[in-house]
Design a protein around this motif. Structure first.
Motif, PDB file in Angstrom:
ATOM      1  N   ARG A  19       4.651   0.481 -12.324  1.00 10.57           N
ATOM      2  CA  ARG A  19       4.668   1.201 -11.050  1.00 10.57           C
ATOM      3  C   ARG A  19       4.515   0.237  -9.874  1.00 10.57           C
ATOM      4  O   ARG A  19       5.224   0.344  -8.865  1.00 10.57           O
ATOM      5  CB  ARG A  19       3.536   2.237 -11.040  1.00 10.57           C
ATOM      6  CG  ARG A  19       3.269   2.912  -9.703  1.00 10.57           C
ATOM      7  CD  ARG A  19       4.411   3.783  -9.254  1.00 10.57           C
ATOM      8  NE  ARG A  19       4.050   4.552  -8.070  1.00 10.57           N
ATOM      9  CZ  ARG A  19       4.911   5.248  -7.341  1.00 10.57           C
ATOM     10  NH1 ARG A  19       6.196   5.273  -7.675  1.00 10.57           N
ATOM     11  NH2 ARG A  19       4.503   5.930  -6.288  1.00 10.57           N
ATOM     12  N   LEU A  23       6.920  -0.678  -6.460  1.00 12.87           N
ATOM     13  CA  LEU A  23       6.434  -0.588  -5.083  1.00 12.87           C
ATOM     14  C   LEU A  23       6.461  -1.929  -4.372  1.00 12.87           C
ATOM     15  O   LEU A  23       6.698  -1.992  -3.157  1.00 12.87           O
ATOM     16  CB  LEU A  23       4.999  -0.034  -5.076  1.00 12.87           C
ATOM     17  CG  LEU A  23       4.816   1.397  -5.591  1.00 12.87           C
ATOM     18  CD1 LEU A  23       3.330   1.730  -5.691  1.00 12.87           C
ATOM     19  CD2 LEU A  23       5.524   2.399  -4.687  1.00 12.87           C
ATOM     20  N   ARG A 316      -0.579   4.932 -12.658  1.00  9.89           N
ATOM     21  CA  ARG A 316       0.219   5.168 -11.455  1.00  9.89           C
ATOM     22  C   ARG A 316      -0.668   5.237 -10.209  1.00  9.89           C
ATOM     23  O   ARG A 316      -0.335   4.673  -9.158  1.00  9.89           O
ATOM     24  CB  ARG A 316       1.005   6.472 -11.612  1.00  9.89           C
ATOM     25  CG  ARG A 316       1.932   6.789 -10.441  1.00  9.89           C
ATOM     26  CD  ARG A 316       2.611   8.139 -10.624  1.00  9.89           C
ATOM     27  NE  ARG A 316       3.519   8.421  -9.520  1.00  9.89           N
ATOM     28  CZ  ARG A 316       4.806   8.110  -9.497  1.00  9.89           C
ATOM     29  NH1 ARG A 316       5.347   7.490 -10.532  1.00  9.89           N
ATOM     30  NH2 ARG A 316       5.557   8.399  -8.456  1.00  9.89           N
ATOM     31  N   ASP A 320      -0.560   2.752  -6.907  1.00  5.65           N
ATOM     32  CA  ASP A 320      -0.380   3.296  -5.557  1.00  5.65           C
ATOM     33  C   ASP A 320      -1.439   2.765  -4.604  1.00  5.65           C
ATOM     34  O   ASP A 320      -1.142   2.356  -3.469  1.00  5.65           O
ATOM     35  CB  ASP A 320      -0.447   4.828  -5.593  1.00  5.65           C
ATOM     36  CG  ASP A 320       0.814   5.460  -6.145  1.00  5.65           C
ATOM     37  OD1 ASP A 320       1.787   4.723  -6.398  1.00  5.65           O
ATOM     38  OD2 ASP A 320       0.828   6.693  -6.334  1.00  5.65           O
ATOM     39  N   SER A 323      -1.133  -0.770  -3.619  1.00  6.93           N
ATOM     40  CA  SER A 323      -0.020  -0.934  -2.689  1.00  6.93           C
ATOM     41  C   SER A 323      -0.294  -0.317  -1.322  1.00  6.93           C
ATOM     42  O   SER A 323       0.544  -0.396  -0.426  1.00  6.93           O
ATOM     43  CB  SER A 323       1.241  -0.310  -3.290  1.00  6.93           C
ATOM     44  OG  SER A 323       2.381  -0.647  -2.559  1.00  6.93           O
ATOM     45  N   LEU A 325      -0.910   2.968  -0.752  1.00 11.00           N
ATOM     46  CA  LEU A 325      -0.637   4.399  -0.698  1.00 11.00           C
ATOM     47  C   LEU A 325      -1.915   5.167  -1.017  1.00 11.00           C
ATOM     48  O   LEU A 325      -2.743   4.711  -1.809  1.00 11.00           O
ATOM     49  CB  LEU A 325       0.450   4.778  -1.709  1.00 11.00           C
ATOM     50  CG  LEU A 325       1.794   4.065  -1.573  1.00 11.00           C
ATOM     51  CD1 LEU A 325       2.730   4.510  -2.692  1.00 11.00           C
ATOM     52  CD2 LEU A 325       2.414   4.342  -0.215  1.00 11.00           C
ATOM     53  N   SER A 327      -3.651   7.703  -3.029  1.00 10.23           N
ATOM     54  CA  SER A 327      -3.420   8.431  -4.269  1.00 10.23           C
ATOM     55  C   SER A 327      -4.755   8.643  -4.968  1.00 10.23           C
ATOM     56  O   SER A 327      -5.609   7.749  -4.962  1.00 10.23           O
ATOM     57  CB  SER A 327      -2.471   7.635  -5.172  1.00 10.23           C
ATOM     58  OG  SER A 327      -2.072   8.388  -6.290  1.00 10.23           O
TER      59      SER A 327
END
Length: 554
Positions: A19, A23, A316, A320, A323, A325, A327
């Motif tokens: 994942r 990204l 996942r 995230d 990166s 994000l 989540s």
């Protein structure tokens, strides 16, 4: 360039890497794995041990047939994988780890973000046993390979599995179905799969094993294993067992020694403590998979779920958040399933024993029904038991088994659990209907209706495991047809009143007595129990799920 180090190259670790690469194409990603393998399907090991899966490489391959080797990860995903390499130390204050390869060479990896995905490890037995090539856990590929090698050489004619959890039960079929090995399965609790299934459902599994030649011993304590030449002697509370091979499948626990000695906080359940972003007590250090503890969305307590389905989702979430994000992983309820001799067993969240342990006031509904209209040639019988909180009606758990549609209803129930639904919400579950694969009312609708009737009319549900006690103290009313009684006799005194004619025969009953209604599957007896209440009966119950569950007759 951002550097991410992942300790553990199985479900959570590899999912994080895959994942994150999508990204962030330029981030440096390194996976450290102590085994010679990476990203293999652990849940497929019983099928490799049995010979159903011919090559171990099949458990490490993609859907298009490429084996997930370190070279594959490098070439296809630009991820560096170090196999047969052990992480010996984490220094989170200075953002580096120490590793040792198979040749003993030590080195240091620095990181911007670290992911601990060290998985689980087998629970050690509390009894004494010798170190022997004929005794193994069933947790790593080497365990499966060792057993299969001896089986292929004809050196195993009988075997013993100690531990009747999921691994033990799946392994039991694998050992007997293809190798023809005589098998004994030993479990210390009063039923197999005791954390996930109550005896009403577990007894079906027990009967299934017995009918396929597997000797099942429950309520049995193992005291010691000793070896004489190539023969192992298992000393139990029910006598000694001589065997050629022993599997130790007493469950797993989080593998957290490395994390603990590195100052990473552990929780009350023994797993790594993480928040909803799966961060540990260090801002740039995440953990995922079997080594962490998470929120149980029903009990609202911390729990450990060693499930590959959750590990992949957690990987996942970790990627995230690395990166940038937002989540979260809010928790789980612990949904599981297994298939044994063409029968599917599935459950979600807590069982009766868990309710007692957590002091939850609960009630239940048991049911036996077809997975599609009874007239359809391929209709299969399903058994189910649902638990709900007595005062609020909140759903607590579901257990099902059968040869037909099982898992899709448990999956739906899981979503309802996560939303805090009550039994009344079961009545509103919509489904695809056509006689070839479903009935006008699905099993969840039936369970909702059963519970609503029990609660509205004050009907006592009697489970199959309680029937022995009730039949001695209550008047039993059998509502079945004569041919049904002949096919499945009731081994006690009873009053026979055919359901079709019950109104004309009601004078046979003393409505002031305690009356227990029974039938084949349960609906007739529940309906008559309600009618008897209307007629003034004071104490009425029914055999929940009928004689079909009582006799484990799928």
């Amino acid at each position: 360039m951002k550097k991410v180090v992942i300790i553990g190259g199985m479900a959570a670790g590899c999912k994080t890497a895959a994942r994150l690469r999508r990204l962030e194409p330029d981030t440096e990603i390194v996976i450290v794995e102590k085994l010679p393998f990476v990203s293999f399907g652990t849940c497929g090991m019983p099928f490799f041990a049995s010979g159903e899966v011919e090559s171990f490489d099949d458990l490490m391959s993609t859907a298009w047939g490429t084996v997930r080797t370190p070279e594959f990860f490098h070439n296809a995903k630009n991820v560096k994988v170090l196999t047969e390499t052990t992480c010996t130390k984490i220094v989170p204050e200075h953002n580096f780890v120490e590793i040792v390869d198979k040749f003993g060479k030590k080195s240091i990896l620095s990181y911007d973000f670290l992911v601990v995905a060290t998985g689980s490890k087998p629970i050690e037995p509390p009894f004494i046993y010798p170190q022997s090539e004929r005794i193994s856990f069933f947790h790593s590929p080497t365990d499966a390979k060792k057993f299969r090698h001896l089986a292929e050489q004809g050196k195993i004619s009988n075997a013993t599995i100690i531990g009747g959890g999921f691994v033990g039960c799946e392994l039991a079929e694998a050992v007997t179905s293809l190798w023809g090995i005589d098998l004994t399965l030993i479990e210390k609790e009063n039923c197999l799969l005791s954390r996930s299934f109550d005896p009403e459902i577990s007894n079906v599994l027990n009967s299934l094993f017995q009918s396929n030649g597997i000797n099942v011993l429950v309520n049995t304590i193992v005291n010691q294993i000793e070896q004489k030449n190539d023969t192992l002697i298992v000393h139990t509370s029910k006598g000694n067992i001589e065997t050629d091979y022993v599997f130790l499948t007493l469950g797993v626990k989080p593998n957290v020694e490395l994390a603990e000695k590195s100052g990473i906080t552990l929780g009350a359940c023994g797993g790594i403590y993480v928040d909803e972003t799966l961060r540990t007590n260090f801002e740039n250090l995440f953990a995922a998979g079997d080594c962490i503890e998470i929120n149980n969305l029903v009990t609202h307590k911390k729990d450990v779920f060693a499930l590959g389905s959750l590990a992949n989702r957690q990987g996942r979430v970790v990627a995230d958040n690395i990166s940038g994000l937002e989540s979260t992983f809010k928790g789980a309820v612990g949904s599981i399933s297994l298939k044994v001799f063409d029968t599917i067993f599935a459950s979600t969240c807590i069982s009766t024993s868990c309710c007692y342990k957590d002091s939850i006031s609960f009630s239940f509904a048991c049911a036996s029904f077809y997975d599609r209209p009874h007239y359809y040639p391929e209709a299969k019988v399903l058994f189910a038991k649902a638990l709900y909180e007595k005062e609020s009606g909140r759903l607590l758990g579901l257990q099902m088994c059968g040869k037909g549609e099982v898992t899709r209803y448990v999956d739906i129930f899981t979503v309802l659990l996560e939303r805090g639904a009550t039994y009344k919400d079961l009545l509103d579950v919509e489904h695809c209907y056509t006689p070839s694969h479903s009935s006008p009312l699905n099993p969840l609708n039936y369970l909702g209706g059963i519970i609503e009737n029990q609660e509205r009319f004050g009907i006592t549900p009697v489970s199959s495991v309680e029937f022995e006690k009730y039949r001695k103290e209550w008047n039993i009313m059998d509502l079945r047809k004569e041919n049904e009684i002949k096919e499945m006799p009731l081994d006690c005194e009873f009053i026979h009143i055919d359901y079709d004619n019950w109104r004309s025969e009601i004078q046979k009953l003393d409505l002031s007595s305690r009356i227990l209604c029974v039938c084949q599957k349960g609906p007739r007896s529940l309906e008559i129990a309600i009618s008897l209440k209307h007629l003034g009966a004071k104490k009425v119950g029914y055999l929940a799920g009928g004689l079909q569950i009582l006799n484990s007759a799928l």
